[in-house]
Design a protein around this motif. Sequence first.
Motif, PDB file in Angstrom:
ATOM      1  N   ALA A 150    -127.766  13.903 -13.969  1.00  0.00           N
ATOM      2  CA  ALA A 150    -127.721  13.106 -15.199  1.00  0.00           C
ATOM      3  C   ALA A 150    -129.066  12.415 -15.421  1.00  0.00           C
ATOM      4  O   ALA A 150    -129.566  11.714 -14.553  1.00  0.00           O
ATOM      5  CB  ALA A 150    -126.616  12.064 -15.101  1.00  0.00           C
ATOM      6  N   GLN A 151    -129.662  12.624 -16.596  1.00  0.00           N
ATOM      7  CA  GLN A 151    -131.000  12.136 -16.880  1.00  0.00           C
ATOM      8  C   GLN A 151    -130.992  10.773 -17.573  1.00  0.00           C
ATOM      9  O   GLN A 151    -132.026  10.139 -17.684  1.00  0.00           O
ATOM     10  CB  GLN A 151    -131.747  13.152 -17.753  1.00  0.00           C
ATOM     11  CG  GLN A 151    -131.928  14.491 -17.050  1.00  0.00           C
ATOM     12  CD  GLN A 151    -132.595  15.515 -17.956  1.00  0.00           C
ATOM     13  OE1 GLN A 151    -132.743  15.284 -19.149  1.00  0.00           O
ATOM     14  NE2 GLN A 151    -132.972  16.640 -17.388  1.00  0.00           N
ATOM     15  N   ARG A 152    -129.844  10.354 -18.057  1.00  0.00           N
ATOM     16  CA  ARG A 152    -129.747   9.068 -18.711  1.00  0.00           C
ATOM     17  C   ARG A 152    -128.674   8.225 -18.043  1.00  0.00           C
ATOM     18  O   ARG A 152    -127.802   8.729 -17.345  1.00  0.00           O
ATOM     19  CB  ARG A 152    -129.410   9.246 -20.195  1.00  0.00           C
ATOM     20  CG  ARG A 152    -130.476  10.041 -20.958  1.00  0.00           C
ATOM     21  CD  ARG A 152    -130.282   9.892 -22.441  1.00  0.00           C
ATOM     22  NE  ARG A 152    -131.277  10.620 -23.192  1.00  0.00           N
ATOM     23  CZ  ARG A 152    -131.491  10.468 -24.486  1.00  0.00           C
ATOM     24  NH1 ARG A 152    -130.764   9.597 -25.168  1.00  0.00           N
ATOM     25  NH2 ARG A 152    -132.412  11.169 -25.124  1.00  0.00           N
ATOM     26  N   LYS A 153    -128.746   6.923 -18.285  1.00  0.00           N
ATOM     27  CA  LYS A 153    -127.765   6.028 -17.703  1.00  0.00           C
ATOM     28  C   LYS A 153    -126.377   6.386 -18.209  1.00  0.00           C
ATOM     29  O   LYS A 153    -126.160   6.522 -19.415  1.00  0.00           O
ATOM     30  CB  LYS A 153    -128.106   4.587 -18.088  1.00  0.00           C
ATOM     31  CG  LYS A 153    -127.192   3.560 -17.444  1.00  0.00           C
ATOM     32  CD  LYS A 153    -127.610   2.168 -17.837  1.00  0.00           C
ATOM     33  CE  LYS A 153    -126.678   1.138 -17.198  1.00  0.00           C
ATOM     34  NZ  LYS A 153    -127.066  -0.247 -17.556  1.00  0.00           N
ATOM     35  N   PRO A 154    -125.412   6.566 -17.314  1.00  0.00           N
ATOM     36  CA  PRO A 154    -124.066   6.940 -17.764  1.00  0.00           C
ATOM     37  C   PRO A 154    -123.398   5.835 -18.557  1.00  0.00           C
ATOM     38  O   PRO A 154    -123.706   4.650 -18.397  1.00  0.00           O
ATOM     39  CB  PRO A 154    -123.324   7.219 -16.449  1.00  0.00           C
ATOM     40  CG  PRO A 154    -124.060   6.434 -15.424  1.00  0.00           C
ATOM     41  CD  PRO A 154    -125.497   6.451 -15.852  1.00  0.00           C
ATOM     42  N   ILE A 155    -122.478   6.225 -19.424  1.00  0.00           N
ATOM     43  CA  ILE A 155    -121.710   5.292 -20.248  1.00  0.00           C
ATOM     44  C   ILE A 155    -120.277   5.260 -19.726  1.00  0.00           C
ATOM     45  O   ILE A 155    -119.656   6.319 -19.571  1.00  0.00           O
ATOM     46  CB  ILE A 155    -121.730   5.711 -21.720  1.00  0.00           C
ATOM     47  CG1 ILE A 155    -123.176   5.773 -22.232  1.00  0.00           C
ATOM     48  CG2 ILE A 155    -120.907   4.747 -22.570  1.00  0.00           C
ATOM     49  CD1 ILE A 155    -123.288   6.374 -23.616  1.00  0.00           C
ATOM     50  N   PHE A 156    -119.754   4.068 -19.459  1.00  0.00           N
ATOM     51  CA  PHE A 156    -118.407   3.927 -18.931  1.00  0.00           C
ATOM     52  C   PHE A 156    -117.467   3.432 -20.032  1.00  0.00           C
ATOM     53  O   PHE A 156    -117.798   2.513 -20.782  1.00  0.00           O
ATOM     54  CB  PHE A 156    -118.381   2.960 -17.745  1.00  0.00           C
ATOM     55  CG  PHE A 156    -119.153   3.438 -16.559  1.00  0.00           C
ATOM     56  CD1 PHE A 156    -118.554   4.259 -15.625  1.00  0.00           C
ATOM     57  CD2 PHE A 156    -120.479   3.075 -16.383  1.00  0.00           C
ATOM     58  CE1 PHE A 156    -119.259   4.719 -14.523  1.00  0.00           C
ATOM     59  CE2 PHE A 156    -121.200   3.524 -15.289  1.00  0.00           C
ATOM     60  CZ  PHE A 156    -120.596   4.347 -14.353  1.00  0.00           C
ATOM     61  N   ARG A 157    -116.294   4.052 -20.089  1.00  0.00           N
ATOM     62  CA  ARG A 157    -115.260   3.651 -21.031  1.00  0.00           C
ATOM     63  C   ARG A 157    -113.907   3.655 -20.315  1.00  0.00           C
ATOM     64  O   ARG A 157    -113.740   4.297 -19.285  1.00  0.00           O
ATOM     65  CB  ARG A 157    -115.193   4.604 -22.230  1.00  0.00           C
ATOM     66  CG  ARG A 157    -116.421   4.605 -23.123  1.00  0.00           C
ATOM     67  CD  ARG A 157    -116.216   5.560 -24.303  1.00  0.00           C
ATOM     68  NE  ARG A 157    -117.332   5.533 -25.251  1.00  0.00           N
ATOM     69  CZ  ARG A 157    -118.392   6.315 -25.166  1.00  0.00           C
ATOM     70  NH1 ARG A 157    -118.488   7.179 -24.175  1.00  0.00           N
ATOM     71  NH2 ARG A 157    -119.359   6.226 -26.059  1.00  0.00           N
ATOM     72  N   PRO A 213    -109.774   6.263 -17.638  1.00  0.00           N
ATOM     73  CA  PRO A 213    -111.184   5.914 -17.472  1.00  0.00           C
ATOM     74  C   PRO A 213    -112.079   7.123 -17.771  1.00  0.00           C
ATOM     75  O   PRO A 213    -111.669   8.274 -17.575  1.00  0.00           O
ATOM     76  CB  PRO A 213    -111.286   5.507 -15.996  1.00  0.00           C
ATOM     77  CG  PRO A 213    -109.882   5.237 -15.569  1.00  0.00           C
ATOM     78  CD  PRO A 213    -109.026   6.153 -16.379  1.00  0.00           C
ATOM     79  N   GLN A 214    -113.302   6.841 -18.229  1.00  0.00           N
ATOM     80  CA  GLN A 214    -114.219   7.900 -18.636  1.00  0.00           C
ATOM     81  C   GLN A 214    -115.647   7.521 -18.263  1.00  0.00           C
ATOM     82  O   GLN A 214    -116.042   6.366 -18.356  1.00  0.00           O
ATOM     83  CB  GLN A 214    -114.121   8.121 -20.146  1.00  0.00           C
ATOM     84  CG  GLN A 214    -115.209   8.979 -20.757  1.00  0.00           C
ATOM     85  CD  GLN A 214    -115.241   8.880 -22.276  1.00  0.00           C
ATOM     86  OE1 GLN A 214    -114.387   8.240 -22.880  1.00  0.00           O
ATOM     87  NE2 GLN A 214    -116.231   9.497 -22.895  1.00  0.00           N
ATOM     88  N   VAL A 215    -116.420   8.505 -17.843  1.00  0.00           N
ATOM     89  CA  VAL A 215    -117.850   8.320 -17.654  1.00  0.00           C
ATOM     90  C   VAL A 215    -118.556   9.454 -18.392  1.00  0.00           C
ATOM     91  O   VAL A 215    -118.161  10.617 -18.288  1.00  0.00           O
ATOM     92  CB  VAL A 215    -118.239   8.290 -16.153  1.00  0.00           C
ATOM     93  CG1 VAL A 215    -117.784   9.541 -15.429  1.00  0.00           C
ATOM     94  CG2 VAL A 215    -119.741   8.078 -15.993  1.00  0.00           C
ATOM     95  N   SER A 216    -119.586   9.115 -19.183  1.00  0.00           N
ATOM     96  CA  SER A 216    -120.281  10.091 -20.022  1.00  0.00           C
ATOM     97  C   SER A 216    -121.752  10.183 -19.634  1.00  0.00           C
ATOM     98  O   SER A 216    -122.382   9.180 -19.288  1.00  0.00           O
ATOM     99  CB  SER A 216    -120.168   9.704 -21.501  1.00  0.00           C
ATOM    100  OG  SER A 216    -118.817   9.654 -21.902  1.00  0.00           O
ATOM    101  N   PHE A 217    -122.290  11.415 -19.718  1.00  0.00           N
ATOM    102  CA  PHE A 217    -123.670  11.684 -19.377  1.00  0.00           C
ATOM    103  C   PHE A 217    -124.360  12.402 -20.538  1.00  0.00           C
ATOM    104  O   PHE A 217    -123.717  12.858 -21.481  1.00  0.00           O
ATOM    105  CB  PHE A 217    -123.757  12.558 -18.116  1.00  0.00           C
ATOM    106  CG  PHE A 217    -123.026  11.982 -16.929  1.00  0.00           C
ATOM    107  CD1 PHE A 217    -123.633  11.044 -16.109  1.00  0.00           C
ATOM    108  CD2 PHE A 217    -121.729  12.390 -16.627  1.00  0.00           C
ATOM    109  CE1 PHE A 217    -122.971  10.518 -15.007  1.00  0.00           C
ATOM    110  CE2 PHE A 217    -121.057  11.883 -15.524  1.00  0.00           C
ATOM    111  CZ  PHE A 217    -121.682  10.942 -14.715  1.00  0.00           C
ATOM    112  N   PHE A 218    -125.674  12.507 -20.428  1.00  0.00           N
ATOM    113  CA  PHE A 218    -126.478  13.256 -21.389  1.00  0.00           C
ATOM    114  C   PHE A 218    -126.208  12.803 -22.828  1.00  0.00           C
ATOM    115  O   PHE A 218    -125.887  13.605 -23.703  1.00  0.00           O
ATOM    116  CB  PHE A 218    -126.239  14.766 -21.257  1.00  0.00           C
ATOM    117  CG  PHE A 218    -126.521  15.308 -19.890  1.00  0.00           C
ATOM    118  CD1 PHE A 218    -127.807  15.324 -19.391  1.00  0.00           C
ATOM    119  CD2 PHE A 218    -125.487  15.780 -19.098  1.00  0.00           C
ATOM    120  CE1 PHE A 218    -128.065  15.825 -18.111  1.00  0.00           C
ATOM    121  CE2 PHE A 218    -125.733  16.291 -17.837  1.00  0.00           C
ATOM    122  CZ  PHE A 218    -127.030  16.301 -17.334  1.00  0.00           C
TER     123      PHE A 218
END
Length: 264
Positions: free
Chosen positions: A19-26, A80-85
């Motif tokens: 992952a090249q960017r900071k992940p987003i948590f939801r 729960p969710q974690v998103s990348f890119f």
Amino acid sequence: MKTICVLLLSVCFVSVTYAQRKPIFRIGAEVGSGFVESELKETWNIRQDVNFYDYGYHVNYPYNNNSFFGSNYTFVGIKPQVSFFNDRLNVYSGVRMTMFYGGIGSERENSSVFLRTNNTEAIEYYKITSIDEKAGYLSIPLEVSYNLLRRRIFSGNSLLAGFFKVGAEIGTKVYDKQEVRFESPKMQVHEKELLNSINPETNSTYATLYSAIGAQLTARNGRQFSIELTFPSKIQTNNNFSLTTPTVFSGFQFSVQFPVNLIF
């Protein structure tokens, strides 16, 4: 299905490692519903030339050995969710409660189910209006989706995306009930005896593999709303239901996700 498992593990590994960017948590919630196509188990010795069965919606159809039964299911879950890119790759888990409903016959119709007893000394039948089954499973899902197409809408304040998803879940049974309703109320005292003679013991472990396509709307504040359609898939475990043997299931799911910083 093995290919889906390998793909799930590979995508999760790649997402965490590269992952090249900071992940987003939801965190959010999901609801869903669908249909399970099934075959009647041979342990229920039903006289087929006069029997009718219910697709789970109280609609009767003539039964024969080649017929398929249907049951329906609903589920709710915390997701729960974690998103990348930049929100293109999404990984979900959580806790899900799924209830399955199936039945043969219907008290709303003027028809009867004739169920043969296990008496080896004589041919005897119970005259029954319906047989119903409910089963509940508490499971942990793992889903990975990738947004294939994205477009800005509402003056660029929201993002609409189409995605493809693969998923798996494993769980345990927390609820199981069968009900037999006799045409004659006086015969209802034989319900427990009949169920014990059929021995409707089932598998307490439940597992599935599935894939889906859907659409996702991301609002300006990061909230996400998703709706998806599950492709026909198979339940991987056996003997999960006493009345039927499932072949394939399909359905839809709706979920809403909130960025963690909006909650805490």
